[in-house]
Scaffold this motif. Structure first.
Motif, short mmCIF file in Angstrom:
data_model
loop_
_atom_site.label_atom_id
_atom_site.label_comp_id
_atom_site.label_asym_id
_atom_site.label_seq_id
_atom_site.Cartn_x
_atom_site.Cartn_y
_atom_site.Cartn_z
N ARG A 89 2.49 -1.73 4.39
CA ARG A 89 2.41 -0.28 4.15
C ARG A 89 3.84 0.23 4.09
NH1 ARG A 89 0.55 3.87 2.37
NH2 ARG A 89 -0.38 5.60 3.51
N ILE A 90 4.14 1.12 3.13
CA ILE A 90 5.49 1.69 3.07
C ILE A 90 5.74 2.48 4.36
CG2 ILE A 90 5.67 1.79 0.57
CD1 ILE A 90 4.98 4.79 0.80
N ALA A 91 7.02 2.59 4.72
CA ALA A 91 7.39 3.19 6.01
C ALA A 91 7.17 4.69 6.01
CB ALA A 91 8.85 2.89 6.31
N HIS A 92 6.73 5.19 7.16
CA HIS A 92 6.61 6.63 7.34
C HIS A 92 7.49 7.05 8.49
CE1 HIS A 92 2.51 5.71 5.57
NE2 HIS A 92 3.34 6.07 4.61
N GLY A 93 8.13 8.20 8.37
CA GLY A 93 9.00 8.67 9.44
C GLY A 93 9.84 9.84 8.98
N ASN A 125 -0.37 7.96 -0.48
CA ASN A 125 0.30 9.02 0.28
C ASN A 125 -0.12 9.00 1.75
OD1 ASN A 125 1.68 10.10 -1.93
ND2 ASN A 125 -0.12 11.28 -2.55
N PRO A 126 0.79 9.40 2.65
CA PRO A 126 0.43 9.44 4.07
C PRO A 126 -0.38 10.68 4.44
CG PRO A 126 2.75 9.96 3.79
CD PRO A 126 2.20 9.69 2.42
N THR A 127 -1.41 10.97 3.66
CA THR A 127 -2.36 12.03 4.00
C THR A 127 -3.58 11.36 4.61
OG1 THR A 127 -3.25 11.81 1.78
CG2 THR A 127 -1.60 13.51 2.11
N GLU A 153 -4.42 7.51 3.84
CA GLU A 153 -4.43 6.51 4.91
C GLU A 153 -5.75 5.75 4.92
OE1 GLU A 153 -2.17 5.46 6.98
OE2 GLU A 153 -0.59 6.91 6.57
N THR A 180 4.95 13.56 12.30
CA THR A 180 5.92 12.63 11.72
C THR A 180 6.85 12.08 12.79
OG1 THR A 180 5.88 13.76 9.59
CG2 THR A 180 7.81 12.44 10.06
N LEU A 193 0.85 -1.19 0.00
CA LEU A 193 0.00 0.00 0.00
C LEU A 193 0.89 1.24 0.00
CD1 LEU A 193 -2.44 -1.41 2.66
CD2 LEU A 193 -2.74 -1.40 0.17
N ALA A 194 1.04 1.86 -1.18
CA ALA A 194 1.93 3.01 -1.30
C ALA A 194 1.13 4.28 -1.58
CB ALA A 194 2.98 2.76 -2.37
#
Lengths: 188, 188
Positions: B159-163, B134-136, B140, B177, B131-132
């Motif tokens: 899910r791709i990593a967020h940080g 956007n982290p909006t 989400e 973040t 699941l790529a």
């Protein structure tokens, strides 16, 4: 004006604007600032335990018995401690390196107080070492070195997540971060 | 000039500059651009399988037998596919939503072609759904919905990593973040 130029980001124009403002309109503020600067210059030192800036011998975090001593978070600067305290609900303790490993600049383990960190790990209270150094080349190298110290003592070490920042868009992110986010994907 | 204004980010000034440049100095470029625009306007459609933009009925990724059909990466836009192809060594296939779930704008599962995605998951080839989005907020929500579709079929979803972005500094990162990077820390 000359004295104000020691502030970061303040050039001749800003310095003269600040000086005139203080002298013409806010003498009380100028005096308060002078006292605060004197108190800070004389009173602020490093916490004996975590090396963070502090007015007492132990900083407020180290002195707080409610903080979990089994979680130790290593950061590069006092500003990082502030950012983590404000953003997360972290209830453990910190160790502030006041820099990062950088052999070219002559900054090695002893300049970062790693002997003190090792002594703290040897105390046996720490169960998880959280490596929150910056994801720059030197920050990563520092994290690797610290992870090694933890492994030698059988202590678990974790690294904060790197990837796409929240609210960011894949399309505009740099390639290195995207590759990292992709390889670091996690089970939902 | 009037016609050039349809380009994003081109106002009256840029449009007149472009028009004069093409007419006075680069008529060959103008003709080549005209032909490219005609070919694109007529020829570009959506890949039958992944909904990405393509000139053929199957896009080059879907048509490539060397790509791993067991890895399916879901992204919001064709620009995301391009970013991932350039930045990572991903060798799987894609599914392009051409948007994200946004009930307020009337964009639901059918507008995103999720029936086609479900049919593809039902084929049984896909083992991991990446699941790529956007982290909006909307990205989400879309990822959650897709993870549910995968779970119903017993397919693993990641899910791709967020940080913290690579090269970033903790001090300057936004609180959301940082909190995410902290809670998402991983074993070294």
């Amino acid at each position: 004006m000359e004295a104000l130029r020691c502030l970061p980001g303040v050039g001749p124009k800003s310095a003269s604007r600040m000086a005139f403002h203080l002298v013409e309109r806010d003498r009380v503020g100028a005096e308060r600032l002078a006292h605060a600067l004197l108190a800070a210059a004389e009173g602020v030192r490093h916490c004996r335990r975590c090396r963070n800036l502090s007015e007492a011998e132990l900083c407020s975090v180290c002195a707080d018995p409610a903080r979990d001593a089994s979680l130790l978070c290593v950061v590069e600067t006092p500003a990082d401690v502030l950012a983590i305290e404000q953003a997360t609900g972290f209830r453990g303790q910190y160790f502030v390196l006041m820099g990062r490993l950088s052999p070219l600049d002559g900054i090695g383990p002893s300049e970062l107080g790693l002997d003190r960190l090792e002594a703290r790990l040897d105390e046996g209270q720490v169960r998880e070492l959280i490596l929150a150094t910056n994801p720059t080349v030197e920050g990563e190298a520092t994290a690797h070195y610290l992870a090694m110290l933890a492994r030698e003592r059988g202590i678990r070490s974790t690294r904060i997540a790197h990837g796409v920042p929240m609210g960011g868009e894949l399309e505009y992110i740099d390639g290195g971060t995207l590759a990292h986010a992709f390889s670091g994907r996690r089970e939902v």
